[in-house]
Design a protein around this motif. Structure first.
Motif, PDB file in Angstrom:
ATOM      1  N   PRO A  38       0.843  -1.201   0.000  1.00 33.62           N
ATOM      2  CA  PRO A  38       0.000   0.000   0.000  1.00 33.62           C
ATOM      3  C   PRO A  38       0.876   1.247   0.000  1.00 33.62           C
ATOM      4  O   PRO A  38       1.882   1.297   0.710  1.00 33.62           O
ATOM      5  N   LYS A  39       0.478   2.252  -0.762  1.00 31.43           N
ATOM      6  CA  LYS A  39       1.349   3.414  -0.941  1.00 31.43           C
ATOM      7  C   LYS A  39       1.579   4.175   0.363  1.00 31.43           C
ATOM      8  O   LYS A  39       2.573   4.874   0.511  1.00 31.43           O
ATOM      9  N   GLU A  40       0.651   4.000   1.314  1.00 26.54           N
ATOM     10  CA  GLU A  40       0.812   4.678   2.605  1.00 26.54           C
ATOM     11  C   GLU A  40       2.043   4.151   3.349  1.00 26.54           C
ATOM     12  O   GLU A  40       2.533   4.775   4.288  1.00 26.54           O
ATOM     13  N   ARG A  41       2.530   2.975   2.938  1.00 29.42           N
ATOM     14  CA  ARG A  41       3.672   2.387   3.664  1.00 29.42           C
ATOM     15  C   ARG A  41       4.947   2.409   2.826  1.00 29.42           C
ATOM     16  O   ARG A  41       5.881   1.669   3.099  1.00 29.42           O
ATOM     17  N   TRP A  42       4.975   3.250   1.795  1.00 32.44           N
ATOM     18  CA  TRP A  42       6.162   3.259   0.928  1.00 32.44           C
ATOM     19  C   TRP A  42       7.399   3.886   1.581  1.00 32.44           C
ATOM     20  O   TRP A  42       8.491   3.759   1.056  1.00 32.44           O
ATOM     21  N   ASP A  43       7.204   4.551   2.714  1.00 33.64           N
ATOM     22  CA  ASP A  43       8.382   5.118   3.396  1.00 33.64           C
ATOM     23  C   ASP A  43       9.095   4.082   4.246  1.00 33.64           C
ATOM     24  O   ASP A  43      10.266   4.256   4.590  1.00 33.64           O
ATOM     25  N   ASP A  44       8.373   3.052   4.632  1.00 34.65           N
ATOM     26  CA  ASP A  44       8.988   2.071   5.526  1.00 34.65           C
ATOM     27  C   ASP A  44       8.300   0.722   5.333  1.00 34.65           C
ATOM     28  O   ASP A  44       7.397   0.350   6.065  1.00 34.65           O
ATOM     29  N   ARG A  60      14.105  -3.392   5.738  1.00 30.71           N
ATOM     30  CA  ARG A  60      13.176  -2.276   5.614  1.00 30.71           C
ATOM     31  C   ARG A  60      13.558  -1.421   4.410  1.00 30.71           C
ATOM     32  O   ARG A  60      14.742  -1.168   4.159  1.00 30.71           O
ATOM     33  N   TYR A  61      12.530  -1.030   3.689  1.00 24.94           N
ATOM     34  CA  TYR A  61      12.771  -0.357   2.399  1.00 24.94           C
ATOM     35  C   TYR A  61      12.024   0.959   2.295  1.00 24.94           C
ATOM     36  O   TYR A  61      10.912   1.109   2.819  1.00 24.94           O
ATOM     37  N   LEU A  62      12.650   1.863   1.553  1.00 25.67           N
ATOM     38  CA  LEU A  62      11.936   3.003   0.979  1.00 25.67           C
ATOM     39  C   LEU A  62      11.529   2.565  -0.423  1.00 25.67           C
ATOM     40  O   LEU A  62      12.375   2.056  -1.174  1.00 25.67           O
ATOM     41  N   LEU A  63      10.296   2.749  -0.792  1.00 24.58           N
ATOM     42  CA  LEU A  63       9.871   2.382  -2.140  1.00 24.58           C
ATOM     43  C   LEU A  63       9.805   3.660  -2.981  1.00 24.58           C
ATOM     44  O   LEU A  63       9.044   4.584  -2.662  1.00 24.58           O
TER      45      LEU A  63
END
Ligand code: SF4
Length: 980
Positions: A38-44, A60-63
């Motif tokens: 989900p795009k809301e979790r693209w920071d972590d 853990r990734y930044l997308l």
């Protein structure tokens, strides 16, 4: 599970989800793939580290989104940037991308291979030995920029603008570099289009004033492809998924392909015609629609330029639609199924079956041709024209499930600076012999320089490898070795290639995840904008770091072109005296150079409707929104724009010609969308074309001279091609009568689905999947020749021969050969660090006068590097470079190189080796002269003293004055054989 079954299951799952009142992935992809984070979790975003298994170790990734650069489709990618190491772990699909909808082909994720390629070029290099000797030294970027800026400036000041040329293969962007050249006042754009798609473009442009089709596959009833579109076509993955969606919705898929491609295996009806006969088949289908009166009479009456046709060709008739219909009924009457069967080798029964399917499609006929038959044959542009004739007869133009002109499904935003039109004409790229060519006569450059038509002082190539990609590569080597012809050759490239060996500078440029670009393509009836960005730069900025220059986050000193071009432009006019500097100047900080952040921020704020509002809704600036999501959908379901009524306020002092073309004194309304399309001439009083009168209303129409679909091309008729001014069948240079008894047609254009022309040899996953290009040979032909699979065969062209392995198959039409152009990469012996190991053979080149030979001396083998996989290479075959043995075949109308070859094939003789090439460039020159003699030059056929019809699309259009032919001297040197 087959792809069709999968597509059906996805459709069913979507229907079930929507029936529950739930949504699929809530982004623009509107598809359901459970794996989308989900795009809301693209920071972590956390995933388990597969290498740590059986331990459950989280990473853990930044997308960070970007755009794939491994073909022209511009699919969205999502880079998984490890938060701990700030390295890219993998690339997957971007579900926020409206075109690709989260999906990619194998080449998308393989971007990672290219980024980590141990052989990639990391620093600017300058030649130190003779050109082509293979000796290099590292050089600072500053020195490169100062040297090039001084050379270019000198050429401009001395009015030698035509000596500056930028030659691009895959642009991967919408107009940035063209505008840089325009800022310099240089008509120096050169492209690969004439070895790619000019013919199809010409066919569509002449009909619509817009040079590409945009089929609505997903909503079609019948999908008719003249290509292997499901695996390798133009806008491949975005179209392929919509073709499967269409099939899942019940559409019939008809595939024209002489070879049993992967696409053909998915067809309801596979048609394998004799190469070059496609237009005859489409005219037979058109004739069937006409004779059975199953065409859309009202559409034809309203939107074809039949009045013009009647007046030009049948002035004796009353100018009524009934007269036209009576003539139409006779025009193609000779194109019976029996005639088309005789030309194509496909039975009349099968042709009738296709015709019935087409007739039943009505306005839901999605058709597409791009390279394939259009690019293979003399007159191939008529393949596109006759194919679109079917849409035009059925009214399946910009309808649900029909075929749109691409410009209406594409968005090119207005940039921060729009430079003026160059004031000179480059005859090296736009020679007088080809006034109607769609794009530059790029592949004739060595011949033009040899003829003394000019020289190049600074020659850039980018994403382009003409020695390998073009026909007649040895003529390119001869040109590049001659410093009198090419003063300074600059190869902008991330990797070594066959042409870069002959450069003066090799400058390292970023891959798809290491650079900025904007894209928009006609994937469906919508307009979207995709943003390519350097993902490590974007990741660092998201973490709060300030990054000034993309080199700071790219490996080594790898740069991106946009920053390079801006800096070069800035340096070549340091005091502003040339008037160039303002086009590279910041608006926010006058006196300073424009940066990429400001460049894109300005576009997103000022030129993309709806984006500022959408970004604000998320509390973001438009630039931050695009950096976060990578794409934005501007509009969808545009429908038939030609039916839109022109507002009364846009009709100031209107005038109307006798065909109903309406002109106005009102200025053109400003539009942020500067997508290229036809620009019809004003009337005698200088009014601009505004639309066409239809049944009492003024409608937008098409950007053609008539404002309608041009069944009859007054442009062709006026410029010396009256006999083909209607959609027509032109017999190919490989027609059976031309081949004679001992030659066969070689189809040399097909792609391998997992490869890119010249940029995937450094992608280890792709190399492992596909690494050779045997010659497809039908069982019957193999028996006749006494050849089995794996045997060496010698294929003899007009200028030489190559030796390749045979692959005996039932999957090709008897009498026809095929060999993919995606293989046969080679290198000269060179030290490590100056050559590519993967997927290239080491060769010896020998020259004796005009006679050249190439022999493979070593092939791919395991090697030690920073990537342990390179020690695991298990294959040894890299294929054969067939294009070297092809002479140039410029189509006299479209300028397209007609790729199909008339060849003799036999078992290889003792002493001939796999991969051997022999070519005589003197023979290349003879063939060039023969084809040039087919042209009808503007100097003799221009109806108005110009070099080219102004209304036709041309990248980097010069000023109107530059269109005028010189009054005194002919631009055609004596003795070139140019004649009717
Ligand atoms: S089709 Fe494949 S190679 Fe082309 S842009 Fe999409 S993912 Fe990349």
């Amino acid at each position: 599970m087959s792809l069709e079954d999968l597509a059906k299951r996805v459709s069913a799952a979507r229907a079930a989800t929507e029936a529950r009142g739930e949504t699929f992935y809530p982004g623009p992809s509107r598809v359901h793939l459970a794996a989308f984070p989900p795009k809301e979790r693209w920071d972590d975003w956390a995933e388990l580290d597969s290498r740590a298994w059986p331990q459950r170790v989280e990473r853990r990734y930044l997308l960070v989104p970007t755009t794939c650069f491994n073909c022209e489709s511009a699919c969205g990618l999502l880079a998984y940037v490890d938060r701990a190491t700030l390295e890219v772990q993998k690339f997957e699909g971007n579900p926020e991308h409206p075109g690709s909808r989260g999906r990619n082909c194998a080449k998308g994720p393989a971007t990672l291979n290219q980024v980590t390629d141990p052989d990639r070029i990391l620093f600017p290099l300058r030649r130190v030995g003779r050109r082509g000797e293979g000796k290099w030294e590292q050089v600072p970027w500053d020195e490169v920029l100062d040297d090039l800026a001084a050379r270019i400036r000198k050429a401009i000041v001395e009015r030698r603008q035509s000596e500056i040329m930028y030659h691009v293969g895959r642009p991967g962007e919408d107009g940035f570099t063209e505008r840089i050249l325009a800022a310099w006042g240089v008509d120096g754009h050169n492209s690969h289009t004439n070895i790619c798609s000019s013919a199809a473009r010409a066919g569509y442009e002449l009909w619509c004033g817009i040079d590409r089709p945009s089929p609505d596959h997903a909503r079609a009833k019948v999908i008719l492809l003249v290509s292997s579109h499901l695996e390798a076509g133009h806008y491949f993955n975005p179209h392929a998924q919509r073709i499967m969606e269409g099939k899942a919705n019940g559409a019939k898929l008809v595939v024209f392909d002489t070879r049993l491609s992967n696409t053909a295996t998915h067809a309801d009806l596979w048609v394998a015609p004799i190469p070059g006969s496609e237009a005859a088949i489409f005219l037979a289908i058109a004739n069937h629609l006409i004779q059975t009166r199953r065409y859309d009479r009202e559409f034809v009456r309203r939107w074809w330029n039949w009045r013009e046709f009647l007046e030009a060709e049948h002035p004796e008739l009353a100018p009524t639609f009934e007269s036209f219909e009576a003539v139409l009924a006779t025009l193609y009457a000779d194109y019976t199924f029996d005639f088309a069967a005789a030309e194509s080798g496909v039975t009349a029964r099968v042709l009738a079956q296709v015709a019935e399917l087409v007739a039943g499609a009505g306005t839901r006929l999605a058709t597409h041709t791009w390279r394939s038959a259009a690019s293979g044959n003399l007159g191939g542009w008529q393949v596109a024209r006759t194919l679109f004739l079917l849409n035009a007869l059925l009214g399946a133009v910009a309808t649900e499930g029909g075929t749109y002109p691409n410009a209406w499904n594409k968005f090119v935003p207005k940039p921060i600076h729009l430079p003026r039109h160059p004031e000179h004409w480059n005859e090296l790229t736009w020679p007088a012999e080809f006034p109607l060519s769609m794009y530059e006569l790029s592949f004739l450059l060595p011949h033009f320089l040899r003829q003394g038509r000019g020289r190049l002082d600074v020659y850039f190539t980018r994403v382009y490898n003409p020695v390998w990609t073009n026909p007649d590569g040895f003529s390119w080597i001869e040109m590049l070795r001659d410093e009198k012809l090419v003063g300074c050759y600059v190869a902008l490239t991330p990797t070594w290639n066959e042409t870069a060996y002959f450069a003066d500078y090799v400058l390292p440029m970023g891959h798809g995840s290491e650079r900025h670009d904007l894209h928009s393509y006609e994937t469906h009836d919508a307009q979207w904008l995709g943003f390519r960005q350097p993902v490590l730069r974007a990741a660092r900025e998201r973490l709060g770091e300030k990054v000034g220059d993309t080199r700071a986050t790219n490996p080594g000193e790898v740069w991106e072109e946009n920053e390079f071009w801006l800096e070069l432009t800035w340096r070549l006019d340091p005091d502003g005296s040339l008037g160039i500097r303002p086009f590279a100047e910041s608006k926010q900080r006058p006196g300073e150079r424009l940066g990429v952040d400001e460049y894109y921020a300005w576009i997103f704020e000022h030129s993309v409707p709806g984006l500022p509002e959408r970004a604000a809704a998320e509390g973001l600036t438009p630039l931050a929104f695009m950096r976060r999501y990578g794409a934005f959908e501007i509009s969808r379901d545009l429908g038939p724009l030609y039916e839109r009524e022109v507002p009364a306020e846009e009709l100031i002092d209107p005038a109307e010609d006798r065909y109903g073309r309406v002109y106005t004194q009102a200025p053109k309304p400003p539009s942020p969308n500067i997508v290229p399309m036809g620009s019809p001439d004003p009337d005698a009083a200088g009014r601009r074309p505004a639309g066409v009168r239809q049944d009492g209303k003024v409608l937008q129409g098409f950007p053609t001279p008539s404002g309608r679909l041009e069944f009859y091309s007054s442009t062709l008729a006026g410029w010396g091609w009256r006999e083909v001014a209607l959609p027509a069948y032109i017999r190919s240079h490989v027609h059976p009568e031309s081949l004679g008894p001992d030659r066969m047609c070689l189809i040399s254009t097909f792609r391998l689905p997992v490869h890119i022309h010249t940029r995937s040899a450094n992608a280890k996953w792709l190399d492992e999947i596909a690494h050779t290009n045997p010659l497809w040979l039908h069982t019957r032909d193999a028996e006749r020749l006494g050849v089995s699979t794996g045997d060496l065969v010698r294929v003899e062209t007009e200028i030489g021969h190559f030796v390749v392995k045979a692959w005996v198959t039932e999957g090709i039409r008897p009498g026809v050969l095929a060999c993919s152009h995606h293989m046969g990469r080679w290198k000269l012996a060179a030290p490590d660090g100056q050559r590519q190991h993967q997927q290239t053979a080491t060769v010896g080149l020998a020259q004796n006068g005009s006679r050249w030979t190439l022999r493979q001396e070593g092939s791919v083998e395991p090697f030690a590097s920073s990537d342990p996989d390179t020690a695991r290479l298990w294959w040894t075959d890299v294929g054969v470079h067939q294009n070297l043995t092809f002479p140039v075949h410029p189509d006299p109308v479209s300028g397209m190189h007609c790729w199909h070859q008339a060849v003799r094939v036999a078992k290889a003789a003792p002493g001939e080796h796999y991969g051997d090439i022999a070519v005589d460039t003197a023979a290349s020159r003879r063939v060039f002269e023969e084809w040039l003699a087919r042209t009808r030059p503007a100097t003799r056929h221009s109806p108005d003293g110009t070099r080219r019809p102004y209304w036709l699309i041309r990248p980097l259009k010069p000023s109107r004055e530059a269109y005028l032919l010189p009054r005194t001297a002919s631009p055609i040197p004596a003795g070139t054989g140019a004649a009717e």
